[in-house]
Each structure stands twice: as structure tokens, then as C-alpha cells.
Design a protein around this motif. Structure first.
Motif, short mmCIF file in Angstrom:
data_model
loop_
_atom_site.label_atom_id
_atom_site.label_comp_id
_atom_site.label_asym_id
_atom_site.label_seq_id
_atom_site.Cartn_x
_atom_site.Cartn_y
_atom_site.Cartn_z
N MET A 1 -4.95 -2.10 13.57
CA MET A 1 -5.60 -1.75 12.34
C MET A 1 -6.87 -2.56 12.22
O MET A 1 -6.97 -3.63 12.82
CB MET A 1 -4.66 -2.00 11.16
CG MET A 1 -4.55 -3.46 10.75
SD MET A 1 -3.27 -3.77 9.57
CE MET A 1 -2.07 -4.49 10.68
N LYS A 2 -7.81 -2.03 11.45
CA LYS A 2 -9.05 -2.75 11.20
C LYS A 2 -9.70 -2.19 9.94
O LYS A 2 -9.31 -1.11 9.46
CB LYS A 2 -9.99 -2.71 12.38
CG LYS A 2 -10.59 -1.37 12.66
CD LYS A 2 -11.58 -1.47 13.81
CE LYS A 2 -12.56 -0.32 13.71
NZ LYS A 2 -13.81 -0.59 14.36
N GLN B 1 -6.67 -5.46 14.92
CA GLN B 1 -5.65 -6.49 14.75
C GLN B 1 -4.28 -5.83 14.56
O GLN B 1 -4.19 -4.66 14.21
CB GLN B 1 -5.93 -7.34 13.50
CG GLN B 1 -7.23 -8.09 13.51
CD GLN B 1 -7.25 -9.22 14.52
OE1 GLN B 1 -6.26 -9.89 14.75
NE2 GLN B 1 -8.41 -9.43 15.13
N THR B 2 -3.26 -6.62 14.78
CA THR B 2 -1.89 -6.23 14.42
C THR B 2 -1.42 -7.23 13.37
O THR B 2 -2.04 -8.29 13.18
CB THR B 2 -0.94 -6.30 15.62
OG1 THR B 2 -0.85 -7.66 16.06
CG2 THR B 2 -1.40 -5.40 16.77
N ASN C 1 -0.60 -3.94 2.75
CA ASN C 1 -0.18 -2.81 1.91
C ASN C 1 -1.20 -2.53 0.82
O ASN C 1 -1.48 -1.36 0.51
CB ASN C 1 1.20 -3.07 1.31
CG ASN C 1 2.30 -2.94 2.34
OD1 ASN C 1 2.15 -2.26 3.36
ND2 ASN C 1 3.41 -3.61 2.10
N LEU C 2 -1.77 -3.57 0.23
CA LEU C 2 -2.81 -3.38 -0.79
C LEU C 2 -4.04 -2.72 -0.19
O LEU C 2 -4.59 -1.77 -0.76
CB LEU C 2 -3.17 -4.72 -1.43
CG LEU C 2 -4.31 -4.68 -2.45
CD1 LEU C 2 -3.90 -3.85 -3.66
CD2 LEU C 2 -4.70 -6.08 -2.86
N LEU C 3 -4.47 -3.20 0.97
CA LEU C 3 -5.64 -2.62 1.62
C LEU C 3 -5.40 -1.17 2.00
O LEU C 3 -6.30 -0.33 1.88
CB LEU C 3 -6.03 -3.44 2.85
CG LEU C 3 -6.48 -4.87 2.57
CD1 LEU C 3 -6.75 -5.61 3.87
CD2 LEU C 3 -7.69 -4.91 1.66
N ILE D 1 -8.48 0.14 5.19
CA ILE D 1 -8.24 -0.10 6.60
C ILE D 1 -7.80 1.19 7.28
O ILE D 1 -7.26 2.09 6.65
CB ILE D 1 -7.22 -1.23 6.86
CG1 ILE D 1 -5.89 -0.95 6.18
CG2 ILE D 1 -7.77 -2.57 6.43
CD1 ILE D 1 -4.82 -2.00 6.49
N GLU D 2 -8.05 1.22 8.57
CA GLU D 2 -7.59 2.35 9.38
C GLU D 2 -6.63 1.82 10.42
O GLU D 2 -6.74 0.69 10.86
CB GLU D 2 -8.77 3.08 10.03
CG GLU D 2 -9.67 2.19 10.83
CD GLU D 2 -10.95 2.89 11.26
OE1 GLU D 2 -11.43 2.54 12.34
OE2 GLU D 2 -11.45 3.75 10.52
N GLU D 3 -5.68 2.65 10.77
CA GLU D 3 -4.67 2.23 11.75
C GLU D 3 -4.88 2.91 13.06
O GLU D 3 -5.47 3.91 13.19
CB GLU D 3 -3.28 2.52 11.20
CG GLU D 3 -3.01 1.68 9.96
CD GLU D 3 -1.61 1.83 9.45
OE1 GLU D 3 -0.70 1.35 10.15
OE2 GLU D 3 -1.43 2.42 8.39
#
Length: 88
Positions: free
Chosen positions: A1-2, A49-50, A78-80, A86-88
């Protein structure tokens, strides 16, 4: 995610924040004010990142136990996600 493209972080007068620009502003129109710890995580999230890599970086930087860091990182992620930052 980033962080999604268009999420910009900065610090002015010791205050850390993130804002959405460009296409990212269509999904999030606002300002995120970060404490120094959250600002550190935002900087990490500028690259892929993980959860585990963020936890490891936090453990290296701060004197805190892993269960506390993991719970806090999970809550922030979770908030982001809920704010579509964020994208996964």
C-alpha cells in the motif's frame, strides 16, 4: 500500500500536514493534520509499504512495544483507507 498520487505532505512552523491535489482531491477534499508519529508514517507511505514494514520502521525509530505499534498502525491504515488516501 502507499499514498495515492496527489497526496502531498509538508511541514510549516512545526505543523505536519497532508493535502490532496489533482485527481486525489476528487476523493478527498480537506487537510490532514499529523502529529510527528503520523507524519513519519505518511513519509513511509510515499513508497510501497506493508503493515509489517511500517511496524518494523516504527519499532526501529521509537521505544515502544510491538503490540502497541501494530494496533496504532492498523487504526491509522483503516482511517486512511476510509478517507480514500491510500491505494493497495
Amino acid at each position: 500500500m502507499k499514498l495515492k498520487d496527489g497526496i502531498v505532505t509538508n511541514s510549516i512552523d512545526g505543523e505536519n500536514f497532508a493535502i490532496a491535489t489533482g485527481k486525489a482531491a476528487k476523493d478527498f477534499n480537506g487537510l490532514v493534520k499529523n502529529n510527528p508519529t503520523a507524519a513519519f508514517v505518511f513519509e513511509l507511505l510515499k513508497t510501497e509499504q506493508t503493515e509489517d514494514s511500517i511496524v518494523a520502521a516504527m519499532l526501529e525509530k521509537y521505544d515502544v512495544d510491538e503490540s502497541t505499534v501494530r494496533a496504532d498502525i492498523r487504526e491509522l491504515i483503516n482511517l486512511l483507507k476510509s478517507k480514500n488516501l491510500i491505494e493497495e
